[in-house]
Design a protein around this motif. Structure first.
Motif, PDB file in Angstrom:
ATOM      1  N   MET A   1       0.769  -0.957   0.020  1.00 31.30           N
ATOM      2  CA  MET A   1      -0.016   0.012   0.052  1.00 31.30           C
ATOM      3  C   MET A   1       0.907   1.423  -0.030  1.00 31.30           C
ATOM      4  N   ILE A   2       0.529   2.408  -0.737  1.00 27.74           N
ATOM      5  CA  ILE A   2       1.133   3.358  -0.822  1.00 27.74           C
ATOM      6  C   ILE A   2       0.744   4.552   0.204  1.00 27.74           C
ATOM      7  N   LEU A   3       1.781   5.072   1.105  1.00 31.50           N
ATOM      8  CA  LEU A   3       1.212   5.745   2.329  1.00 31.50           C
ATOM      9  C   LEU A   3       1.711   7.324   2.057  1.00 31.50           C
ATOM     10  N   VAL A   4       1.075   8.331   2.443  1.00 37.03           N
ATOM     11  CA  VAL A   4       1.652   9.770   2.403  1.00 37.03           C
ATOM     12  C   VAL A   4       1.402  10.566   3.665  1.00 37.03           C
ATOM     13  N   ASP A   5       2.239  11.346   3.903  1.00 35.49           N
ATOM     14  CA  ASP A   5       1.827  12.133   5.301  1.00 35.49           C
ATOM     15  C   ASP A   5       1.560  13.448   4.631  1.00 35.49           C
ATOM     16  N   GLU A   6       0.694  14.578   5.387  1.00 38.19           N
ATOM     17  CA  GLU A   6       0.488  15.966   5.032  1.00 38.19           C
ATOM     18  C   GLU A   6       1.849  16.719   4.800  1.00 38.19           C
ATOM     19  N   PRO A   7       1.834  17.325   3.788  1.00 45.50           N
ATOM     20  CA  PRO A   7       3.018  18.228   3.504  1.00 45.50           C
ATOM     21  C   PRO A   7       3.289  19.414   4.440  1.00 45.50           C
ATOM     22  N   LEU A   8       3.987  18.798   5.631  1.00 40.27           N
ATOM     23  CA  LEU A   8       4.205  19.843   6.673  1.00 40.27           C
ATOM     24  C   LEU A   8       5.604  19.854   6.804  1.00 40.27           C
ATOM     25  N   TRP A   9       6.599  19.415   5.917  1.00 42.05           N
ATOM     26  CA  TRP A   9       8.184  19.674   6.146  1.00 42.05           C
ATOM     27  C   TRP A   9       8.846  20.849   5.514  1.00 42.05           C
ATOM     28  N   PRO A  10       9.202  21.858   6.074  1.00 38.98           N
ATOM     29  CA  PRO A  10       9.785  22.807   5.168  1.00 38.98           C
ATOM     30  C   PRO A  10      10.992  22.544   4.634  1.00 38.98           C
ATOM     31  N   ALA A  11      11.386  22.944   3.414  1.00 33.83           N
ATOM     32  CA  ALA A  11      12.589  22.740   2.781  1.00 33.83           C
ATOM     33  C   ALA A  11      12.784  23.479   1.432  1.00 33.83           C
ATOM     34  N   ARG A  12      13.875  24.048   1.227  1.00 40.31           N
ATOM     35  CA  ARG A  12      13.897  24.869   0.098  1.00 40.31           C
ATOM     36  C   ARG A  12      12.646  25.764  -0.373  1.00 40.31           C
ATOM     37  N   GLY A  13      12.040  26.532   0.430  1.00 39.72           N
ATOM     38  CA  GLY A  13      10.907  27.289   0.328  1.00 39.72           C
ATOM     39  C   GLY A  13       9.682  26.637   0.014  1.00 39.72           C
ATOM     40  N   ARG A  14       9.492  25.409   0.271  1.00 37.31           N
ATOM     41  CA  ARG A  14       8.219  24.782  -0.018  1.00 37.31           C
ATOM     42  C   ARG A  14       8.056  23.888   1.051  1.00 37.31           C
ATOM     43  N   LEU A  15       6.688  23.140   1.146  1.00 33.64           N
ATOM     44  CA  LEU A  15       6.491  22.176   2.029  1.00 33.64           C
ATOM     45  C   LEU A  15       6.554  20.996   1.660  1.00 33.64           C
ATOM     46  N   TRP A  16       6.845  19.799   2.069  1.00 31.17           N
ATOM     47  CA  TRP A  16       7.042  18.532   1.388  1.00 31.17           C
ATOM     48  C   TRP A  16       6.242  17.623   2.255  1.00 31.17           C
ATOM     49  N   SER A  17       5.985  16.211   1.790  1.00 36.28           N
ATOM     50  CA  SER A  17       5.149  15.023   2.306  1.00 36.28           C
ATOM     51  C   SER A  17       6.446  14.179   2.141  1.00 36.28           C
ATOM     52  N   HIS A  18       6.106  12.845   2.665  1.00 34.09           N
ATOM     53  CA  HIS A  18       6.800  11.707   2.594  1.00 34.09           C
ATOM     54  C   HIS A  18       5.814  10.643   1.843  1.00 34.09           C
ATOM     55  N   LEU A  19       6.469  10.169   0.906  1.00 32.68           N
ATOM     56  CA  LEU A  19       5.676   9.057   0.039  1.00 32.68           C
ATOM     57  C   LEU A  19       6.526   7.757   0.369  1.00 32.68           C
ATOM     58  N   VAL A  20       5.816   6.622   0.923  1.00 31.50           N
ATOM     59  CA  VAL A  20       6.410   5.141   1.257  1.00 31.50           C
ATOM     60  C   VAL A  20       5.456   4.267   0.669  1.00 31.50           C
ATOM     61  N   SER A  21       6.105   3.059   0.708  1.00 39.39           N
ATOM     62  CA  SER A  21       5.124   1.861   0.500  1.00 39.39           C
ATOM     63  C   SER A  21       5.398   1.085   1.516  1.00 39.39           C
TER      64      SER A  21
END
Length: 86
Positions: A1-21
Motif C-alpha cells: 500500500m502506498i502511504l503519504v503524510d501531510e505536506p508539513l516539512w519545510p525545505a527549499r522554500g516549500r512544504l514537503w510530504s513523505h511518500l512510502v510503500s
C-alpha cells in the motif's frame, strides 16, 4: 500500500510530504513515476514530494496517515532504512 503524510516539512522554500510503500520499493518507484516524482526525490526509503503533488498522490490512491503512523508502518514492513545504516 502506498502511504503519504501531510505536506508539513519545510525545505527549499516549500512544504514537503513523505511518500512510502509498506509493500516494496518497487511498488513505491512505480507509484512515484505515475505521480511524476523524479527519481532524485527518493531518499533511502521514501520519496519527498512537494505540496503541489500531494493531492495528486491521494487521487492516485495513496493513503493519508500521520507521520508517526507512516514511520511505524515502514518499520513494521522491514523497509525502513535509517540514515546511520546507509
Amino acid at each position: 500500500m502506498i502511504l503519504v503524510d501531510e505536506p508539513l516539512w519545510p525545505a527549499r522554500g516549500r512544504l514537503w510530504s513523505h511518500l512510502v510503500s509498506d509493500v516494496s520499493y518497487a511498488e513505491l518507484h512505480v507509484f512515484a513515476e505515475m505521480l511524476g516524482a523524479p527519481r532524485r526525490g527518493f531518499d533511502r526509503d521514501h520519496y519527498d514530494i512537494p505540496q503541489e503533488r500531494f493531492r495528486s498522490a491521494l487521487w492516485l490512491g495513496a493513503t493519508l496517515l500521520p507521520s508517526r503512523d507512516l514511520a511505524f508502518r515502514l518499520r513494521a514492513a522491514g523497509l525502513r532504512r535509517p540514515k546511520h545504516l546507509v
